[in-house]
Design an enzyme around this catalytic site. Structure first.
Site, mmCIF file in Angstrom:
data_model
loop_
_atom_site.group_PDB
_atom_site.id
_atom_site.type_symbol
_atom_site.label_atom_id
_atom_site.label_comp_id
_atom_site.label_asym_id
_atom_site.label_seq_id
_atom_site.Cartn_x
_atom_site.Cartn_y
_atom_site.Cartn_z
ATOM 1 C CG HIS A 186 -1.869 1.169 1.229
ATOM 2 N ND1 HIS A 186 -3.142 1.090 0.695
ATOM 3 C CD2 HIS A 186 -1.728 2.448 1.687
ATOM 4 C CE1 HIS A 186 -3.747 2.253 0.822
ATOM 5 N NE2 HIS A 186 -2.908 3.091 1.420
ATOM 6 C CB CYS A 187 1.994 3.385 -2.686
ATOM 7 S SG CYS A 187 3.109 4.784 -2.970
#
Length: 412
Positions: A186-187
């Site tokens: 998850h960026c």
């Protein structure tokens, strides 16, 4: 009292699992942000996109306003200055489009189930013991099961939130609260999970941003070189264009991050790994069943067709017809598992023995009271009497044992 459509399954003596079986189809979390009737989907932390946009646009605007405009005058031949300006604008738009495709796209969300997979239920004896001394049978879902990938077994886990067995390389994101296929990470900079459907655009965004940093850094150095030729010293050249110095320092620092990230993901693509797999299974030293060779791995990421989304976020929710939860019986479960019915017969015999012992104890206590009323001799304790009765009488049948014991007590 539980509402209609809710089933309680006993898992242990002090724990219960409540299953809602009549909810409509659900996928995604309520905190996800939708635009254009669900055609654009952002993660719950989409506000971080504002910071990312500022980190890209502010340096580009400074570069065009203080560096490129002066390069137009310094490079009059062949309109080289205008070519640099056009390249900067086009390249920046390209980076922003890739950012949008990464953050506003379904990363590969697996649709949730409205009820657990009933075909996977099986009976298991729980650790809790009732007062009668028998284990409590409970409905259990296997936490893992094996599937075959490229001829090798791979374990997949059951997701309690989405009520499904995750496909291979799928993981549940704790921030988006979704199971994502080929989950990478998850960026926070794009405010979205990176998965099967947006990993290609994420890599192109990071690598293009690294190239943009190199381009801005190089053009700033060129402009400082022109100023050095005019003023004769580096210090005077830097004082004449402080914007160029700031841009060079900013791009140099940013290049360490986006450049290093680009190199790391080149390694992951070449070995067909994800960031999650690389960090989680690094110490296991087990074989990567997804590795198809460096060339085929790159072709898989960049040249294969992206599968359509498994969710229709801009459609209407279809109400699911309520249906009863099919819970298998113990007899059917025993037949399916290939076990014999001997265990059930032994349980019935054990229950019969318990009933017999309780009846004999109650009859003995009643006889003891009557004998004391007529002044008979002192009797032995109930446990001793019960033991003698059981030893003297043959266990022919349950009813025979009961009457014979009662006869002996009345005769005595």
């Amino acid at each position: 009292m539980l509402p209609d459509g809710v089933v309680e399954l006993a898992v242990a003596e002090t724990a219960r699992v409540t299953l809602v079986v009549d909810q409509p189809f659900a996928s995604g979390r309520e905190s996800s942000i939708f635009f254009l009737n669900g055609r654009l989907i952002f993660g719950p932390d989409a506000r971080s996109l504002i910071v990312t946009l500022l980190l890209i646009l502010v340096p580009v605007v400074i570069f065009c306003a203080f560096v490129v405009i002066n390069l137009v005058d310094e490079l009059p031949s062949y309109n080289a200055g205008y070519a640099i300006l056009a390249t900067t604008v086009i390249f920046t738009i390209y980076v922003l489009v890739l950012l949008l495709l990464t953050s506003a796209r379904d990363p590969g969300i697996v649709p949730r189930n409205s009820h657990p997979p009933e075909e996977e239920f099986c009976y298991e004896s729980s650790a809790s013991i009732e007062a009668g001394g028998r284990p409590t049978p409970s409905l259990q879902l296997p936490r893992t099961k094996e599937v075959t990938v490229n001829g090798l077994p791979v374990k997949v886990k059951y997701c309690d939130t989405c009520m499904l067995y995750r496909p291979p390389r799928c993981s549940h994101c704790s921030i988006c609260d979704n199971c994502v296929e080929r989950f990478d990470h998850h960026c926070p900079w794009v405010g979205q999970c990176i998965g099967k459907r947006n990993y290609r655009y994420f890599f192109l965004f990071v690598s293009s941003l690294a190239l943009l940093c190199i381009f801005v850094f190089s053009m700033s150095v060129v402009y400082v070189k022109f100023l050095f030729d005019d003023y004769g010293t580096v210090w005077k050249a830097m004082k004449e264009s402080p914007a160029s110095v700031v841009l060079m320092a900013y791009c140099f620092i940013a290049l360490w991050f986006v450049g290093g990230l680009t190199g790391f993901h080149l390694y992951l693509i070449g070995t067909n790994q994800t960031t999650y797999e690389n960090f989680r299974y690094r110490a296991d030293n087990r074989r990567n069943v997804y590795d198809r060779g460096c060339r085929n791995n790159f072709l898989e990421v960049f040249c294969t067709k992206i599968e359509p989304s498994r969710n229709n976020f801009h459609g209407y929710v279809q109400e699911e017809v309520p249906r009863p939860l099919k819970i298998p019986t113990r007899d059917a479960e025993a037949d399916d598992c290939g076990g014999s019915r001997r265990a059930k017969v032994e349980d019935d015999l054990e229950i019969g023995d318990d009933i017999l012992k309780l009846s004999q104890r109650r009859d003995f206590e009643g006889g003891d009271v009557r004998s004391r009323g007529i002044g008979s001799l002192p009797r032995k304790s109930p446990d001793v009497e019960l033991g003698l009765g059981l030893e003297l009488q043959e266990p022919a049948s349950l009813s025979g044992r009961h009457h014979s014991s009662l006869g002996r007590r009345n005769g005595s």
